[in-house]
Scaffold this active site. Sequence first.
Site, PDB file in Angstrom:
ATOM      1  N   GLY A 305      -1.380  -0.548  -2.216  1.00  0.00           N
ATOM      2  CA  GLY A 305      -2.797  -0.334  -1.953  1.00  0.00           C
ATOM      3  C   GLY A 305      -3.167   1.111  -2.228  1.00  0.00           C
ATOM      4  CD  GLU A 306      -1.521   4.960  -0.176  1.00  0.00           C
ATOM      5  OE1 GLU A 306      -1.362   5.739  -1.152  1.00  0.00           O
ATOM      6  OE2 GLU A 306      -0.791   4.986   0.829  1.00  0.00           O
TER       7      GLU A 306
END
Length: 338
Positions: A305-306
Amino acid sequence: MTAPFTTLNEFKAMLATLTQPNPDAASAAMERNAVLTKPQGALGRLEDLAIWYAGWRGDEAPSIEKPQVVIFAGNHGVTAQGVSAFPAEVTAQMVINFQHGGAAINQLSRFAGAQLDVHALQLENPTQDFTQTCALSEAELVDALATGWASVDDNTDVLITGEMGIGNTTAAAAIFAALTDQDAEKWTGRGTGVDDAGLATKTKVVTAGLARHKDSLSDPIEVLRCFGGREIAAMAGAIASARAKSIPVILDGFICTSAAMVLEKAQSGALDHCVAGHVSAEGAHSEALTILGKEPLLALGLRLGEGSGAGLAINILQAAVACHSGMATFAEAGVADS
């Protein structure tokens, strides 16, 4: 830039008036590509990417100077049901890590020369547990969409949206299941690494949420309101904002793609300015990209993610544009053209 909507109906109406790529720039870019010093098609998909990018930027020989990565963070009330391997306080702790430059996305953004912005969305006020009621009120959803919209810098020339939110793979799974009218089992994965019992719990929770909101699932924007979270809604708002500004978008993984699919289901063609940065190791992400007709640029087994997969893919798009705009034509180089 202030969002041009204050209600969900206004947001939906805005989606129906989306900007389109510049056909003259795209045509000129195709003509340029045909006379660059290489055999036709020799750079494969890089050629298609460059022409696509040129059309959206309105420039037959564009450059990428100001990539922007925007991270949104939100907390989810559904985490009380034990759907994550990590506690909810990790969301706020990771926001601090982003702000101090210590996360993977900080390194990837720096490597790509991208501006990184972080927006924490009412972390002290998690969304409601979607098995009991809607995750967000209309006002809360509008606020999150508007925050995402306003986060996009007018000078940005390619946008990546990332997220942080313990429990958000559960919300994303519910969104995908609702938008595709498929069972929870198909879309629910291990997220942060839950074991078999944790996966069974997640699946049960998503199933319960789908049943709870079964009468509201025909409207994609209402699906987003039912399941949240604020960070997913903010990504949808940012992607829509980029479209209004003719800024190409590189989509990230499973959670970002759930936000994107809401837009596409609400308005066909809403993601024409987007490419998929990568295919995540979260199992159902590949199916989501297939439904959207997006072939990923990378497949490296990432599941962080991120915005990390899309952040890495910035470099692929930069390379495509650099070759397209920087190469000499046959005439310029004095090379014979077959």
